[in-house]
Design an enzyme around this catalytic site. Structure first.
Site, mmCIF file in Angstrom:
data_model
loop_
_atom_site.group_PDB
_atom_site.id
_atom_site.type_symbol
_atom_site.label_atom_id
_atom_site.label_comp_id
_atom_site.label_asym_id
_atom_site.label_seq_id
_atom_site.Cartn_x
_atom_site.Cartn_y
_atom_site.Cartn_z
ATOM 1 N NE ARG A 1 -3.231 -2.961 0.331
ATOM 2 C CZ ARG A 1 -3.832 -3.663 1.299
ATOM 3 N NH1 ARG A 1 -3.263 -3.784 2.490
ATOM 4 N NH2 ARG A 1 -4.975 -4.271 1.070
ATOM 5 C CG ASP B 1 -2.698 -6.215 -1.015
ATOM 6 O OD1 ASP B 1 -3.768 -6.051 -1.633
ATOM 7 O OD2 ASP B 1 -2.664 -6.584 0.174
ATOM 8 C CG HIS C 1 -5.965 -8.497 -1.034
ATOM 9 N ND1 HIS C 1 -6.258 -7.168 -0.880
ATOM 10 C CD2 HIS C 1 -6.719 -9.153 -0.098
ATOM 11 C CE1 HIS C 1 -7.138 -7.011 0.118
ATOM 12 N NE2 HIS C 1 -7.432 -8.194 0.597
ATOM 13 C CD GLU D 1 -9.993 -8.195 3.422
ATOM 14 O OE1 GLU D 1 -10.561 -7.556 4.319
ATOM 15 O OE2 GLU D 1 -8.990 -7.753 2.812
ATOM 16 C CG ASP E 1 -3.563 -1.205 10.261
ATOM 17 O OD1 ASP E 1 -3.472 -2.162 11.078
ATOM 18 O OD2 ASP E 1 -4.425 -1.182 9.358
ATOM 19 C CD1 TRP F 1 -3.208 -4.759 8.460
ATOM 20 C CD2 TRP F 1 -2.526 -5.353 6.420
ATOM 21 N NE1 TRP F 1 -3.306 -6.133 8.358
ATOM 22 C CE2 TRP F 1 -2.905 -6.525 7.120
ATOM 23 C CE3 TRP F 1 -2.061 -5.483 5.109
ATOM 24 C CZ2 TRP F 1 -2.828 -7.803 6.552
ATOM 25 C CZ3 TRP F 1 -1.985 -6.739 4.544
ATOM 26 C CH2 TRP F 1 -2.367 -7.888 5.259
ATOM 27 C CB THR F 2 1.443 0.723 4.888
ATOM 28 O OG1 THR F 2 1.505 -0.056 3.685
ATOM 29 C CG2 THR F 2 2.390 0.158 5.921
ATOM 30 C CD GLU F 3 -4.916 -0.833 4.000
ATOM 31 O OE1 GLU F 3 -4.088 -0.827 4.944
ATOM 32 O OE2 GLU F 3 -5.712 -1.759 3.808
HETATM 33 C C1 ACM Z 1 -6.294 -8.870 6.454
HETATM 34 O O1 ACM Z 1 -6.188 -7.994 7.317
HETATM 35 N N1 ACM Z 1 -7.069 -8.661 5.381
HETATM 36 C C2 ACM Z 1 -5.621 -10.141 6.565
#
Ligand code: ACM
Length: 468
Positions: free
Chosen positions: A132, A161, A222, A285, A378, A421-423
């Protein structure tokens, strides 16, 4: 009188113990900070070294594979372990004590003490999403340094991703030529990737610190960045751009022979680069809309007698899991891989909560717990921080500190992990802010079980790590 004296003595030892700053907190510490062993590095020769390292084989069972026993007394420093890993962790602890007590670099000074130390969990993990937002090789190495400070031993490197493919694959150059770059809404470019040389360098850097890097190649979802590079990987074959927005994307890998062959070829290169016994293959997802429209998937369902699309996903994961096992590797998948069936060998990483992990453990699969309400770094730490997305909750320091990955004492639970996570983390300052001091709480939870939160907070204050 004697009684009172011994109480005073105990109190003194207790206070001294609290002054020793070691991360993570060892299992057992006794220290006497009225007596010191010290020497001048410049005056010591190898012959009369004050260090005494001993490897015991498996003689001292309590220490296990990673533990150590450290004694500092009049005669010097004694470090005992069953393996080089234990010796290494013992040395890390010695370094922290020296940093605390030695007035000058050439002086080595440690209080008399005995430490018996070993981890509660064999798997102590930390994850980083470099898709991200891309982070340089140097930042990744600093991240690994933070892991070592907390005796964490598995670095889960999320390399692919929707918003970026970050690992050079020689056989498929477009993965990085196209898939590593995206155009942001304001027209600017964002991206980057690690060459295979970069990866070898980082793997070695981690290995020297007793850290195994688990690469993650996400599938079947993803995967928009890969589809942008090679549209034939999806069932629709549509040409797409590398997305610049977040969420769950519809363009996913199609379960066809050509896509499986592509992924096997990718994994061949990945397995060459990473000596890790584990390879993460994602599985979270996965929207099934494209599969539902696909004649190839319809034919596959009929041929393999798959009843629904969760079973198609299971078929997908099982195909790749089996391939990895022919290469001597075990796969890890996110909790959703338990839905349409579960491969026997697969390790489940439980992230939505603990449900998938417990279900997998009951089937006998190994499990890593990373429940998002406790382990997602995050997410904001308190109401002082902005909640960047609707799915986030607060993950305060104390909650991380009290993380118990194995509430039900199941032997299948290997340990725990935090994910970053780095969104919404687009720069280094923000990355460290999200990580520290929560990574210290994680380290302590997984190493010695987070037993004294007040003492932990004091330690963080002394290390100037508390976010103000
Ligand atoms: C995840 O946070 N979608 C594994």
């Amino acid at each position: 009188m004697k009684h009172i004296l011994s109480i005073l003595l105990l109190a003194a030892v207790g206070m001294a113990q609290a002054q020793l700053i070691i991360t993570p907190q060892p299992q057992q510490v006794t220290v006497d900070t009225t007596k010191f062993f010290s020497y001048n590095r410049e005056q010591i020769t190898m012959k009369n070294s004050p260090y005494n390292f001993v490897t015991l084989g498996t003689f001292d069972k309590q220490l296990g594979k990673e533990g150590y026993r450290l004694e500092v007394k009049e005669s010097g420093i004694l470090l005992v372990a069953n393996s080089n890993i234990g010796l290494y962790y013992g040395q890390q602890t010695i370094r922290q004590i020296i940093a605390q007590f030695s007035p000058k670099p050439e002086i080595v000074k440690l209080p008399y003490l005995t430490i018996v130390d070993y981890p509660q969990y064999a798997y102590r993990g930390l994850h980083l999403d470099v898709c991200r937002h891309f982070y340089s090789k140097e930042v990744v190495m600093q991240y690994i340094d933070e892991m070592l400070r907390n005796k964490l031993n598995y670095f889960h490197w999320h390399l692919t991703d929707d918003q970026g493919w970050r690992i050079e694959i020689k056989r498929y150059p477009k993965l990085t030529e196209v898939g590593a770059w995206r155009t942001e809404a304001d027209g600017s470019k964002h991206g980057g990737y690690y060459t295979q040389d970069d990866i070898r360098e980082i793997v070695n850097y981690a290995r020297e610190r007793n850290i195994t890097i688990i690469p993650e190649i996400e599938m079947p979802g993803h995967s928009s960045a890969a589809v942008a590079a090679y549209p034939w990987l999806s069932c629709s074959g549509d040409e797409i751009e590398v997305p610049n927005t977040y969420g769950i994307k519809k363009d996913i890998f199609c379960p066809t022979d050509s896509t499986f062959q592509f992924l096997k070829n990718v994994l061949d290169e990945v397995c060459e680069l990473f000596p890790s016994p584990y390879i993460h293959i994602g599985g979270d997802e996965v929207p099934k809309a494209q599969w539902k429209q696909s004649s190839a998937v319809r034919a596959l369902k009929q041929k393999e007698n798959l009843k629904n699309y969760e079973q198609v996903q299971h078929y997908f994961m099982k195909t790749m899991d089996s391939y990895l096992s022919t290469k001597g590797k075990r796969s890890i998948g996110w909790g959703e891989v338990t839905r349409g069936g579960l491969s026997e060998q697969m390790i489940v990483m439980s992230w939505r909560g603990r449900y998938a992990g417990n279900k997998a453990a009951n089937k006998g699969n190994s499990v890593i717990m990373a429940p998002r309400f406790t382990c997602y770094f995050d997410y904001p730490q308190s109401s002082k921080d902005k909640k960047q997305a609707w799915w986030m909750t607060y993950v305060p320091l104390e909650k991380v500190y009290k993380f118990n990955p194995n509430k039900k004492n199941k032997p299948q639970i290997l340990g725990g992990q935090a994910n970053l996570w780095t969104e919404y983390i687009s720069n280094e300052a923000q990355l460290w802010y999200q990580l520290k001091p929560r990574v210290y709480a994680l380290g302590e939870a997984l190493w010695s079980g987070g037993k004294d939160y007040d003492a932990f907070v004091k330690k963080m204050e002394k290390l100037q790590l508390l976010n103000k």
